[in-house]
Each structure stands twice: as structure tokens, then as C-alpha cells.
Design a protein around this motif. Sequence first.
Motif, PDB file in Angstrom:
ATOM      1  N   MET A  73      48.032  44.129  40.206  1.00 59.36           N
ATOM      2  CA  MET A  73      48.529  44.473  38.880  1.00 59.36           C
ATOM      3  C   MET A  73      48.121  43.445  37.828  1.00 59.36           C
ATOM      4  O   MET A  73      47.773  43.784  36.699  1.00 59.36           O
ATOM      5  N   VAL A  74      48.158  42.168  38.204  1.00 59.51           N
ATOM      6  CA  VAL A  74      47.951  41.094  37.234  1.00 59.51           C
ATOM      7  C   VAL A  74      46.536  40.519  37.286  1.00 59.51           C
ATOM      8  O   VAL A  74      45.959  40.186  36.246  1.00 59.51           O
ATOM      9  N   PHE A  75      45.948  40.423  38.479  1.00 53.59           N
ATOM     10  CA  PHE A  75      44.689  39.709  38.636  1.00 53.59           C
ATOM     11  C   PHE A  75      43.487  40.626  38.862  1.00 53.59           C
ATOM     12  O   PHE A  75      42.354  40.197  38.658  1.00 53.59           O
ATOM     13  N   GLY A  76      43.701  41.843  39.319  1.00 55.46           N
ATOM     14  CA  GLY A  76      42.579  42.739  39.526  1.00 55.46           C
ATOM     15  C   GLY A  76      42.609  43.382  40.900  1.00 55.46           C
ATOM     16  O   GLY A  76      43.472  43.082  41.739  1.00 55.46           O
ATOM     17  N   PRO A  77      41.677  44.283  41.188  1.00 59.48           N
ATOM     18  CA  PRO A  77      41.692  45.058  42.441  1.00 59.48           C
ATOM     19  C   PRO A  77      41.505  44.174  43.669  1.00 59.48           C
ATOM     20  O   PRO A  77      40.925  43.092  43.611  1.00 59.48           O
ATOM     21  N   HIS A  78      42.012  44.677  44.804  1.00 52.98           N
ATOM     22  CA  HIS A  78      41.970  43.923  46.053  1.00 52.98           C
ATOM     23  C   HIS A  78      40.551  43.505  46.425  1.00 52.98           C
ATOM     24  O   HIS A  78      40.328  42.404  46.949  1.00 52.98           O
ATOM     25  N   GLU A  79      39.585  44.394  46.172  1.00 48.85           N
ATOM     26  CA  GLU A  79      38.218  44.121  46.604  1.00 48.85           C
ATOM     27  C   GLU A  79      37.662  42.840  46.000  1.00 48.85           C
ATOM     28  O   GLU A  79      36.747  42.221  46.547  1.00 48.85           O
TER      29      GLU A  79
ATOM     30  N   LEU B  59      49.106  40.222  52.101  1.00 49.15           N
ATOM     31  CA  LEU B  59      47.662  40.386  51.986  1.00 49.15           C
ATOM     32  C   LEU B  59      47.282  41.460  50.978  1.00 49.15           C
ATOM     33  O   LEU B  59      46.336  41.293  50.206  1.00 49.15           O
ATOM     34  N   HIS B  60      48.013  42.567  50.963  1.00 46.88           N
ATOM     35  CA  HIS B  60      47.711  43.688  50.071  1.00 46.88           C
ATOM     36  C   HIS B  60      48.654  43.672  48.856  1.00 46.88           C
ATOM     37  O   HIS B  60      49.151  44.711  48.432  1.00 46.88           O
ATOM     38  N   SER B  61      48.873  42.516  48.306  1.00 46.77           N
ATOM     39  CA  SER B  61      49.828  42.303  47.223  1.00 46.77           C
ATOM     40  C   SER B  61      49.636  43.268  46.050  1.00 46.77           C
ATOM     41  O   SER B  61      48.579  43.295  45.405  1.00 46.77           O
ATOM     42  N   GLU B  62      50.674  44.038  45.761  1.00 49.53           N
ATOM     43  CA  GLU B  62      50.635  44.925  44.608  1.00 49.53           C
ATOM     44  C   GLU B  62      50.693  44.135  43.304  1.00 49.53           C
ATOM     45  O   GLU B  62      50.065  44.509  42.309  1.00 49.53           O
ATOM     46  N   LEU B  63      51.453  43.043  43.314  1.00 49.17           N
ATOM     47  CA  LEU B  63      51.545  42.237  42.104  1.00 49.17           C
ATOM     48  C   LEU B  63      50.196  41.589  41.781  1.00 49.17           C
ATOM     49  O   LEU B  63      49.783  41.523  40.614  1.00 49.17           O
TER      50      LEU B  63
END
Length: 431
Positions: free
Chosen positions: A186-192, A179-183
Motif C-alpha cells: 500500500m505504501v511502498f509499492g507492489p510485492h514484485e 512476507l506478503h505485507s499488505e501495508l
Amino acid sequence: MSVDDSKQEHTIRTGGQGTRVSGPRVLVAGASIAGPALAHWLRRRGAEVTVVERAPELRPGGQAVDARGVAKEVIARMGLDAAVRAACTDTAGAHTVDADGQVLETFRADDDGGDGFIADIEILRGDLAQVLYDDTRDGVEYVFGDRIAGLAQDADGVDVVFAGGNRRRFDLVVGADGLHSELRAMVFGPHERFLRHLGHVLAFFSVPNKFGLDRWLLEYQDQESGRSALLRPIQDATRAMAMFYFASADVDVDYRDVAAQKVLLRERMAGLGWLTPDILAHLDDTPDFYLDQVAQVVMDRWSSGRVGLLGDAAFSSSPMSGQGTGLALVGAYLLAGELASAGWDPDAGFARYEARMRSFVEANQEIGRLNARSRDVPGPDAEPRPDFAGEWFAELARDQRHRAARLRGGAGLRSPGRLADHLVGQAVGVT
């Protein structure tokens, strides 16, 4: 071109690190369920697979997860049906109870052919991860205690920098890191940008089985406050898994601050009846506490160039759907198959995977949202709780049956329409 799950011909080369399969080099982030499941299918299709996991070892325990419908067929096609069933919790069914422990309603594990509210394949997340790891460890490189710190992709591959200092090049990278994917960030944008909170918080942890639990799950729901407490059996009969839900639209959870999470849980569960005080008495001694917001991941695309996403990192349906594991297993099957069928071309492979998977994901996410609404706290400004007996819900069932049926063309999985029926059955069962 459809997915062919037969084993493909590939060559073997022997180097200083032992025997390895020649083929596209794929890096998978995350060694829970989606990552090792993808590694299984990638390896069968001739890829060299590396799985990197930031934890120092496999994480034991965790929430009980289940497999229904087409997900069970994926497990069978992996050759893991016996191993998975041997690790199951052997739950006979579930009782909903009142504050005095009196049974209100009963669901059996053999209801609906084993695909009902309590599935006949119920297994702790950590135990399923262990089965998948044992299945792949001899043909897949696992790197524990490390993570992707940076990457740069070009037309021919992806250069990856690991937090431990290593630098390596891969043909494809897939994020299956939750759910809280770092990748993803990194690639697609912030979690929010992608997380959609459903207004609830979920916590679970193991406790000594001092409650006389014997193969039956027990759940108490307080309709006025929207809170619930649950105890379920696990394979180790001396212990049980506790779970708590509470409604909260504004809580800000730091998912890595366990001490603060425990304080929050105690505060929100204060005054809840049934066995709640006795369960919470074991909170400080549990080895496997987890708490987080109930959330979905909604994205327009699950890939960018040579980087793709799978499982909760791409399309979390939330625990309210009961289908997160199924989505991970089916998604891994489809992703590996479509990449291989496309000759490992990322644009074509990822596009076909998304086209086949998206409507199935949307059907499961809708069930998750409906279940969350059914647990909302009543109030003058609250939306009405879903009426699962209405005609609109029968129409939703028909629509989901149609969406799930689209999987048949790509994966050849049987009975996808029946899967939609079971999703609907579960939604009714948890209200």
C-alpha cells in the motif's frame, strides 16, 4: 543517542474503555511475532499501542522457529525467558538420515552452547505468538478480524481506514504483517519490487506422530533432485511437524489457494523416498498447512514518513537463514528504543533504527542465500554449491562478526560477535 531499555515514566488516564497509557498512538499491523514484540517495547516506553490482525484469532502451530545469540538476550530483557522455554518443543537434536532411515549425521541441542544447528530455544511460531500476546494483551489493544484498508498521512499523523469501516488517527503506523505485507504494498509499492525468490519452495504441516518420533528431528535429503523431507517433534507428543523443501525457480504459488498448493506438493514430492508417502497420506486432514516460495525482502528503506516496516515485511531473510525470529525480536527492540530516544520523531527514529539494523539484516540474508545455493539442483548450468570449508567462508564469518558487533552500540546486547559465529555454524550444519 543510544537506546535505553529502562521503563520510562508516563501518566495513566482512565476513560470509557478502561485504563490506558497516555503517549504517542501507534498502530501495528500483524499479530504474529514481530508485531506483539514491538507492542511490548512500545508500551514500556509510554506509547498507546493498537495491533490489528486480519485473522479472526491467533494462528496456532506453524513452523518451528528458534532464538540464538542476541535474540535470546532480547527475550530475557522482555522478562519472558521462562515463559518461552516452557513452551519450547524440547527437541534433543537432529539426525540426518538416508532413504532407509540410517543415521548419517547427528546434531545436539546443546552444541555450541545451545546456539547450534538445533537451538535450545526451539518453539512453534504459534506458541511464541501466544506467549507474546499473553504478555501484552492487558496493556495493548488487539483488533482481530480486521485490516488496514487505506491510509493518508500528513505532518502530524496518519488517518487510517479499516476494512471493517472504522476510521482512526495515529501518530505512527508499523507494518509487521509478514512476507506478503499488505501495508508494504500500500505504501511502498507492489510485492514484485521487493521480493527476491531463492529458487525453492517450503511446505509444512502437522501430522499424527505415528513415526516413533521422540524428541529427535529427522531429515532426509535427496541430493540429486534437491528435495528434502523432515519430521520434527513438538510439545504435543501425539503429533509431529512435517516439512518439505523442493527446488523450483519458476513455480507461481498463490499463497492463499491451499487446495492448489496441496496438489503442487504431491506432484513435486512424487517418487521421493524415506517416509514421504506415509507423511503425505495425512495431507488432506492436517489443520495447519502452509506452502510458499522461499523468498527474501530487500528494500532500500524501511520507512516512509510516519509509516515503517518490521520483521519479514521489511527484511525477510527466508527460512534458509534460520534467523527470521531473531531479526524480528532484535528489530522490535531497536525500533521502539530508537523512536522513543528520538522523542517519537519518525524521521529521526526510523533513520536510527535502519542505521543500526541494516548490516545485521544483510549478514543474515547472506546466510539465507548461501543455504539456498547449497540446496540447488546440480546441473551443467548451475552455480557451484558453496564450499563452506574454504577461506572465503572464514572471511565471511569475520565480516559478519563485525557487522553484528555494531548492534552493541545501540542496544547494549552482549556477544553479537558470537551470534555471527553461530549463524555460520548453522549454515555449515544444513548443507
